[in-house]
Write an enzyme that holds these catalytic residues in place. Structure first.
Site, PDB file in Angstrom:
ATOM      1  N   CYS A 260       0.816  -1.227   0.000  1.00  0.00           N
ATOM      2  CA  CYS A 260       0.000   0.000   0.000  1.00  0.00           C
ATOM      3  C   CYS A 260       0.845   1.272   0.000  1.00  0.00           C
ATOM      4  CB  CYS A 260      -0.982  -0.013   1.177  1.00  0.00           C
ATOM      5  SG  CYS A 260      -0.219   0.067   2.820  1.00  0.00           S
ATOM      6  N   HIS A 308      -2.532   1.217   6.922  1.00  0.00           N
ATOM      7  CA  HIS A 308      -2.916   1.164   5.503  1.00  0.00           C
ATOM      8  C   HIS A 308      -3.073   2.575   4.964  1.00  0.00           C
ATOM      9  CE1 HIS A 308      -4.286  -0.884   1.927  1.00  0.00           C
ATOM     10  NE2 HIS A 308      -5.297  -0.047   1.828  1.00  0.00           N
ATOM     11  N   HIS A 320      -5.680   2.000  -4.326  1.00  0.00           N
ATOM     12  CA  HIS A 320      -4.810   1.434  -3.284  1.00  0.00           C
ATOM     13  C   HIS A 320      -4.433   0.001  -3.621  1.00  0.00           C
ATOM     14  CE1 HIS A 320      -7.927  -0.922  -0.674  1.00  0.00           C
ATOM     15  NE2 HIS A 320      -8.368  -0.819  -1.900  1.00  0.00           N
TER      16      HIS A 320
END
Length: 346
Positions: A260, A308, A320
């Site tokens: 990510c 994240h 993402h």
């Protein structure tokens, strides 16, 4: 008496035979099997495992980033140490040459030269040279001492950096083991599911994300978001969306795969703006903004541990790299628990 003993023996043998006869043995009671988890419970368990893996990945990436920085500093210190040693050798040679010259000149003080000279002008000239030579020698020795002190400082700093480098190597290995354990546990669970169950599980994941996104949009937040992307922000979004379809791989920074924060950091690097490598460091070090002021290119940090990150692309969506087994994709910006928003080019 013998007959009674014989009868008793027959009775015992009969009882033993009866117990050993097929179909007559008594089975040891087995504990009941635990109830099978529902797919929703499985989804929540997998989500938790992948969340832990993501957090460990962030810690691994940070340790790697620090190790790279320490390695570079060690190289710099090694160069300074080498140059310092060469400088000391040169200063020692010059100091030795000065000492030898003084020895050959007899090292006589100005008063003795005055006694030996009949000309006071020659004495004054010699005294001036001796004074200047003495200052040069003192300066030479002072520089030698300073260079030696610098060399000791460089050596101490190099030792500290080596220790930190080793500590970060240990951290990396620890986090790498944790990542692999969490992912392996998740895959063991997934391997026990039938194809139909896996498909249903994927639908449940999407339903949960849709429900969260709907609730986020229902708050009216999108009506307040009207920021326009900067030129760098547009370039970052273009890069990130260009990676859609590429697989998630923990620790990866492209070009074939990403995690990510590898995706967001490389997107902004492509836009000409260097940012921290990990989502936790992006949250800690980049300027924070209100959600209502969000614009394309901004980074949305998720979960309480900032494990994240996704890039806002507009219209309530992010791009993402979700998790192992998934590809870079578009998703609802509110499909996960938002911690906050940061702006790399503020």
């Amino acid at each position: 008496m013998n007959r009674r003993r014989y009868a008793a023996a027959i009775t015992v043998v009969g009882a033993v035979t009866l117990l050993a006869a097929p179909g007559q043995a008594f089975a040891v009671p087995q504990p009941p099997e635990p109830p099978r988890k529902s797919l929703e419970e499985v989804r929540e368990e997998l989500d938790e495992l992948y969340r832990k893996a993501a957090s460990a990945t962030d810690a691994y990436n940070l340790a790697e980033e620090q190790a790279e920085r320490q390695s570079a500093q060690i190289v710099t210190l090694a160069k300074e140490i080498t140059e310092g040693r060469a400088r000391i050798d040169d200063l020692k040679d010059r100091a030795g040459a000065t000492a030898r010259a003084q020895y050959r000149g007899g090292g006589l003080p100005p008063e003795a030269q005055l006694v030996l000279s009949d000309d006071p002008h020659l004495f004054l000239d010699a005294a001036g040279r001796i004074k200047a030579g003495g200052k040069a020698t003192r300066d030479l020795l002072g520089e030698l001492n300073r260079t030696q002190a610098d060399l000791q400082t460089y050596s101490r700093e190099a030792s500290v950096q080596w220790a930190l480098l080793e500590a970060n190597r240990v951290k990396k290995e620890k986090h790498k083991k944790e990542i692999n354990e969490q992912i392996a546990a998740a895959r063991r669970i997934e391997a026990q599911l039938q194809k139909e169950e896996l498909e249903r599980l994927r639908k449940l994941e999407q339903e949960a994300a849709n429900e969260a996104q709907t609730a986020w949009l229902g708050s009216g937040v999108l009506k307040e978001i009207n920021g326009r992307a900067s030129e760098q922000g547009k370039a970052a979004v273009a890069f990130a969306t260009g990676q859609i379809g590429k697989p998630y791989v923990w620790g990866a920074e492209g070009p074939g795969s990403y995690d990510c924060s590898g995706l967001t950091s490389q997107a902004w690097a492509a836009a000409g703006r260097g940012i921290p490598r990990t989502s936790q460091e992006q949250w800690r070090r980049l300027p924070r903004i209100d959600i209502k002021d969000m614009r394309p290119g901004d980074l949305i940090i998720y979960h309480a541990d900032a494990s994240h990150v996704g890039m806002y692309v507009g219209d309530g969506a992010i791009v993402h790299a979700p998790r192992p087994g998934r590809n870079v994709t578009l998703a609802g910006a509110g499909s996960m628990a938002i911690l906050g928003v940061v702006r790399p080019d503020k």
